[in-house]
Design a protein around this motif. Structure first.
Motif, PDB file in Angstrom:
ATOM      1  N   ARG A 317     -38.612  69.774 -44.665  1.00 30.96           N
ATOM      2  CA  ARG A 317     -37.278  70.028 -45.193  1.00 30.96           C
ATOM      3  C   ARG A 317     -36.283  70.478 -44.117  1.00 30.96           C
ATOM      4  O   ARG A 317     -35.176  69.927 -44.007  1.00 30.96           O
ATOM      5  CB  ARG A 317     -37.373  71.051 -46.326  1.00 30.96           C
ATOM      6  CG  ARG A 317     -36.120  71.229 -47.174  1.00 30.96           C
ATOM      7  CD  ARG A 317     -36.466  72.149 -48.343  1.00 30.96           C
ATOM      8  NE  ARG A 317     -35.348  72.306 -49.248  1.00 30.96           N
ATOM      9  CZ  ARG A 317     -34.421  73.262 -49.139  1.00 30.96           C
ATOM     10  NH1 ARG A 317     -34.485  74.121 -48.130  1.00 30.96           N
ATOM     11  NH2 ARG A 317     -33.436  73.349 -50.012  1.00 30.96           N
ATOM     12  N   PRO A 318     -36.616  71.487 -43.276  1.00 35.50           N
ATOM     13  CA  PRO A 318     -35.652  71.903 -42.240  1.00 35.50           C
ATOM     14  C   PRO A 318     -35.312  70.780 -41.269  1.00 35.50           C
ATOM     15  O   PRO A 318     -34.157  70.642 -40.851  1.00 35.50           O
ATOM     16  CB  PRO A 318     -36.386  73.050 -41.528  1.00 35.50           C
ATOM     17  CG  PRO A 318     -37.389  73.543 -42.522  1.00 35.50           C
ATOM     18  CD  PRO A 318     -37.825  72.326 -43.278  1.00 35.50           C
ATOM     19  N   GLN A 319     -36.313  69.976 -40.906  1.00 36.58           N
ATOM     20  CA  GLN A 319     -36.066  68.873 -39.975  1.00 36.58           C
ATOM     21  C   GLN A 319     -35.135  67.823 -40.592  1.00 36.58           C
ATOM     22  O   GLN A 319     -34.274  67.260 -39.894  1.00 36.58           O
ATOM     23  CB  GLN A 319     -37.394  68.231 -39.554  1.00 36.58           C
ATOM     24  CG  GLN A 319     -38.257  69.099 -38.653  1.00 36.58           C
ATOM     25  CD  GLN A 319     -39.105  70.124 -39.418  1.00 36.58           C
ATOM     26  OE1 GLN A 319     -38.966  70.256 -40.641  1.00 36.58           O
ATOM     27  NE2 GLN A 319     -39.957  70.829 -38.711  1.00 36.58           N
ATOM     28  N   LEU A 320     -35.303  67.562 -41.880  1.00 34.60           N
ATOM     29  CA  LEU A 320     -34.426  66.601 -42.550  1.00 34.60           C
ATOM     30  C   LEU A 320     -32.993  67.127 -42.613  1.00 34.60           C
ATOM     31  O   LEU A 320     -32.031  66.361 -42.404  1.00 34.60           O
ATOM     32  CB  LEU A 320     -34.941  66.305 -43.957  1.00 34.60           C
ATOM     33  CG  LEU A 320     -36.256  65.537 -44.045  1.00 34.60           C
ATOM     34  CD1 LEU A 320     -36.690  65.400 -45.503  1.00 34.60           C
ATOM     35  CD2 LEU A 320     -36.132  64.161 -43.403  1.00 34.60           C
ATOM     36  N   LEU A 321     -32.831  68.405 -42.879  1.00 33.29           N
ATOM     37  CA  LEU A 321     -31.491  68.987 -42.920  1.00 33.29           C
ATOM     38  C   LEU A 321     -30.848  68.977 -41.532  1.00 33.29           C
ATOM     39  O   LEU A 321     -29.643  68.774 -41.397  1.00 33.29           O
ATOM     40  CB  LEU A 321     -31.553  70.409 -43.476  1.00 33.29           C
ATOM     41  CG  LEU A 321     -31.863  70.512 -44.972  1.00 33.29           C
ATOM     42  CD1 LEU A 321     -32.121  71.956 -45.370  1.00 33.29           C
ATOM     43  CD2 LEU A 321     -30.728  69.929 -45.798  1.00 33.29           C
ATOM     44  N   LYS A 322     -31.664  69.179 -40.500  1.00 35.48           N
ATOM     45  CA  LYS A 322     -31.134  69.119 -39.137  1.00 35.48           C
ATOM     46  C   LYS A 322     -30.698  67.697 -38.802  1.00 35.48           C
ATOM     47  O   LYS A 322     -29.641  67.493 -38.172  1.00 35.48           O
ATOM     48  CB  LYS A 322     -32.204  69.596 -38.150  1.00 35.48           C
ATOM     49  CG  LYS A 322     -31.694  69.789 -36.720  1.00 35.48           C
ATOM     50  CD  LYS A 322     -30.682  70.926 -36.658  1.00 35.48           C
ATOM     51  CE  LYS A 322     -30.346  71.334 -35.239  1.00 35.48           C
ATOM     52  NZ  LYS A 322     -29.766  70.271 -34.413  1.00 35.48           N
ATOM     53  N   ARG A 323     -31.469  66.703 -39.214  1.00 32.95           N
ATOM     54  CA  ARG A 323     -31.080  65.309 -39.002  1.00 32.95           C
ATOM     55  C   ARG A 323     -29.750  65.009 -39.704  1.00 32.95           C
ATOM     56  O   ARG A 323     -28.883  64.326 -39.155  1.00 32.95           O
ATOM     57  CB  ARG A 323     -32.163  64.371 -39.530  1.00 32.95           C
ATOM     58  CG  ARG A 323     -33.414  64.317 -38.704  1.00 32.95           C
ATOM     59  CD  ARG A 323     -33.241  63.409 -37.494  1.00 32.95           C
ATOM     60  NE  ARG A 323     -34.520  63.118 -36.884  1.00 32.95           N
ATOM     61  CZ  ARG A 323     -34.879  61.954 -36.382  1.00 32.95           C
ATOM     62  NH1 ARG A 323     -34.012  60.946 -36.411  1.00 32.95           N
ATOM     63  NH2 ARG A 323     -36.053  61.761 -35.836  1.00 32.95           N
ATOM     64  N   TYR A 324     -29.642  65.507 -40.932  1.00 36.88           N
ATOM     65  CA  TYR A 324     -28.401  65.315 -41.690  1.00 36.88           C
ATOM     66  C   TYR A 324     -27.230  65.926 -40.937  1.00 36.88           C
ATOM     67  O   TYR A 324     -26.187  65.272 -40.749  1.00 36.88           O
ATOM     68  CB  TYR A 324     -28.530  65.940 -43.079  1.00 36.88           C
ATOM     69  CG  TYR A 324     -27.222  65.978 -43.845  1.00 36.88           C
ATOM     70  CD1 TYR A 324     -26.817  64.898 -44.625  1.00 36.88           C
ATOM     71  CD2 TYR A 324     -26.379  67.087 -43.779  1.00 36.88           C
ATOM     72  CE1 TYR A 324     -25.609  64.919 -45.309  1.00 36.88           C
ATOM     73  CE2 TYR A 324     -25.177  67.121 -44.458  1.00 36.88           C
ATOM     74  CZ  TYR A 324     -24.791  66.034 -45.223  1.00 36.88           C
ATOM     75  OH  TYR A 324     -23.591  66.064 -45.891  1.00 36.88           O
ATOM     76  N   HIS A 325     -27.377  67.170 -40.504  1.00 36.32           N
ATOM     77  CA  HIS A 325     -26.266  67.847 -39.833  1.00 36.32           C
ATOM     78  C   HIS A 325     -25.910  67.173 -38.513  1.00 36.32           C
ATOM     79  O   HIS A 325     -24.726  66.996 -38.200  1.00 36.32           O
ATOM     80  CB  HIS A 325     -26.583  69.321 -39.583  1.00 36.32           C
ATOM     81  CG  HIS A 325     -25.506  70.008 -38.806  1.00 36.32           C
ATOM     82  ND1 HIS A 325     -25.593  70.233 -37.438  1.00 36.32           N
ATOM     83  CD2 HIS A 325     -24.282  70.461 -39.187  1.00 36.32           C
ATOM     84  CE1 HIS A 325     -24.486  70.810 -37.022  1.00 36.32           C
ATOM     85  NE2 HIS A 325     -23.676  70.968 -38.056  1.00 36.32           N
ATOM     86  N   ASP A 326     -26.908  66.794 -37.726  1.00 35.72           N
ATOM     87  CA  ASP A 326     -26.625  66.148 -36.448  1.00 35.72           C
ATOM     88  C   ASP A 326     -25.812  64.866 -36.652  1.00 35.72           C
ATOM     89  O   ASP A 326     -24.851  64.597 -35.913  1.00 35.72           O
ATOM     90  CB  ASP A 326     -27.929  65.816 -35.716  1.00 35.72           C
ATOM     91  CG  ASP A 326     -28.625  67.053 -35.160  1.00 35.72           C
ATOM     92  OD1 ASP A 326     -27.996  68.132 -35.141  1.00 35.72           O
ATOM     93  OD2 ASP A 326     -29.795  66.941 -34.747  1.00 35.72           O
ATOM     94  N   ARG A 327     -26.198  64.057 -37.642  1.00 39.09           N
ATOM     95  CA  ARG A 327     -25.489  62.806 -37.874  1.00 39.09           C
ATOM     96  C   ARG A 327     -24.101  63.078 -38.473  1.00 39.09           C
ATOM     97  O   ARG A 327     -23.135  62.379 -38.140  1.00 39.09           O
ATOM     98  CB  ARG A 327     -26.306  61.899 -38.798  1.00 39.09           C
ATOM     99  CG  ARG A 327     -25.704  60.509 -39.021  1.00 39.09           C
ATOM    100  CD  ARG A 327     -25.553  59.739 -37.705  1.00 39.09           C
ATOM    101  NE  ARG A 327     -26.804  59.499 -37.028  1.00 39.09           N
ATOM    102  CZ  ARG A 327     -27.588  58.435 -37.217  1.00 39.09           C
ATOM    103  NH1 ARG A 327     -27.214  57.492 -38.089  1.00 39.09           N
ATOM    104  NH2 ARG A 327     -28.706  58.297 -36.542  1.00 39.09           N
ATOM    105  N   LEU A 328     -23.994  64.064 -39.363  1.00 39.29           N
ATOM    106  CA  LEU A 328     -22.690  64.428 -39.936  1.00 39.29           C
ATOM    107  C   LEU A 328     -21.733  64.861 -38.830  1.00 39.29           C
ATOM    108  O   LEU A 328     -20.588  64.378 -38.755  1.00 39.29           O
ATOM    109  CB  LEU A 328     -22.863  65.558 -40.953  1.00 39.29           C
ATOM    110  CG  LEU A 328     -21.582  66.026 -41.663  1.00 39.29           C
ATOM    111  CD1 LEU A 328     -21.243  65.078 -42.820  1.00 39.29           C
ATOM    112  CD2 LEU A 328     -21.745  67.454 -42.202  1.00 39.29           C
ATOM    113  N   ALA A 329     -22.192  65.768 -37.967  1.00 32.84           N
ATOM    114  CA  ALA A 329     -21.337  66.277 -36.898  1.00 32.84           C
ATOM    115  C   ALA A 329     -20.948  65.159 -35.925  1.00 32.84           C
ATOM    116  O   ALA A 329     -19.776  65.036 -35.536  1.00 32.84           O
ATOM    117  CB  ALA A 329     -22.055  67.407 -36.151  1.00 32.84           C
TER     118      ALA A 329
END
Length: 421
Positions: A317-329
């Motif tokens: 879960r944390p890794q998926l949220l980090k992937r989401y944030h990196d791509r969003l930013a």
């Protein structure tokens, strides 16, 4: 004279409102020419029985000749989504799903894709739509480009989930940019799945469905040793279920605002694969009828608690949220429009504040999603109008081994997150 041939699986009630003249216009739009001769139209079901509740899906193949090339027969395939007008789905009218989906495909998605410089597609092309006598929309058939659905029964592994998170981040980021360019574009997206309008009537199908699932959840959990405290909290939640459902989606001034898909689960995502390595390389979303302007925590929680494999939810879960944030930013910065870029901690806060939406998805949607295909053949809205059928079906849903394993993990998580407080 061209006529429509219906596959035997359609039965005795073919979609008469989808006639030859309609498909002629569809083909002309798709080919961008009126100089075409229709030769035959073949119509069959586009999804298995029990996979779609509020619409009927057809796959249509049209054979034709172009006036400029009369010697060669060509064919084109389309997906038709037809939404019947029946009293049991009055919430469809309440939420204006046909209008919202038409606007999304005709106006919003093309503009989002232009913002992405056409490097990413967010949905299929919409070629035609009709409001009377039934709502109907005609899309390109993405299966011709190799896109297929993954397994809803088993859920998505990490590779699929990473792809969805990154694609979702681009979708959300481009909607933030579009809102800056056109501040009124998303005013029609105030209602989502848990709109007060859709949940207003006790005897309406939507509220009865969620209430039935909630009661069955409580009946199941109170039989589990060690879950007594959570069982009591679920009972208190259900005593004010409608208010709790509405509150889980209600907008807040604190929200980061994005366009949410609104119904982001396995069957609304199509994947393309690298066949050599058997890995997903692209994803496209479908079914934007419940899209809503609001916190990205709505889409993220709904996806997590309906569509991931349990081990992915537990461990990645944390890794998926980090992937989401990196791509969003990265996407927001790439627009060079001075859009404030949320921090990773802000995204975590958005997801945390919408954990109640995840709980709703977990007991309100996952039981249906995780059903074995052999048990879903008789799942349709007409049958769910029968109280005895609905009760029997809900018990069947909650007997799923995958569902029980998931709930034994997620319910303590939701308690820690304060969902039941």
């Amino acid at each position: 004279m061209c006529s429509i041939v219906y596959h035997s699986e359609i039965g005795d009630s073919p979609p008469q409102h989808l006639d030859v003249a309609f498909f002629e216009e569809v083909l002309e739009t798709a080919l961008r020419t009126a100089k075409v001769q229709l030769l035959s139209i073949h119509c069959k079901l586009g999804s298995s029985t029990g996979e779609n509740y509020c619409s009927k899906i057809y796959r249509v193949t049209i054979e034709y000749k172009l006036h400029s090339d009369p010697k060669h027969t060509k064919q084109q395939m389309f997906i038709v989504k037809s939404i019947p007008r029946i009293e049991s789905v009055e919430f469809i009218e309440d939420l204006q799903v046909y209008l919202k989906e038409k606007i999304t495909y005709y106006d919003v998605l093309p503009r989002l894709e232009l913002l992405m410089q056409c490097k990413q597609r967010f949905g299929p092309k919409l070629y035609q739509c009709r409001k009377q006598p039934e709502n109907a929309l005609v899309f390109e058939d993405l299966s011709e480009s190799g896109y297929v659905m993954a397994s809803r029964e088993s859920g998505l592994d990490e590779d699929h989930c990473i792809l969805v998170m990154e694609h979702l981040a681009e979708f959300h980021a481009s909607s933030m940019a579009l809102a800056l360019l056109d501040p009124h574009i998303f005013e029609a997206y105030g209602d989502g799945m848990l709109s007060p309008n859709g949940l207003a009537r006790d005897n309406a199908l939507l509220m009865r469905f969620f209430a039935g699932n909630g009661q069955e959840l409580h009946s199941l959990v109170k039989t589990w040793p060690g879950f007594e405290r959570i069982s009591d909290k679920i009972a208190k939640y259900l005593a004010h279920q409608r208010d709790n459902l509405i509150r889980s989606q209600a907008p807040s001034d604190r929200d980061i605002k994005v366009l949410n898909h609104g119904d982001l689960w396995v069957n609304n995502i199509l994947f393309n694969y690298d066949v050599v390595n058997n890995r997903p390389v692209d994803a496209i979303f479908i079914d934007f009828q419940l899209s809503v302007w609001g916190s990205p925590g709505i889409d993220i929680n709904y996806f997590f608690y309906t569509s991931t494999k349990l081990d992915v939810l537990q461990q990645r879960r944390p890794q998926l949220l980090k992937r989401y944030h990196d791509r969003l930013a990265g996407t927001l910065l790439g627009f060079n429009m001075d859009i404030p870029v949320p921090s990773y901690e802000q995204i975590l806060q958005e997801v945390h504040r919408r954990e109640a939406y995840g709980f709703f998805a977990n007991y309100g949607i996952l039981p249906t999603v995780s059903q074995d295909k052999a048990q879903t053949a008789d799942n349709n809205l007409e049958n769910f109008q029968c109280e005895d059928f609905a009760k029997q079906k809900v018990k069947q849903m909650f007997a799923s081994a995958r569902l029980e394993q998931t709930l034994r993990y997620t319910l303590p998580h939701f308690e820690r997150a304060g969902v039941f407080d």
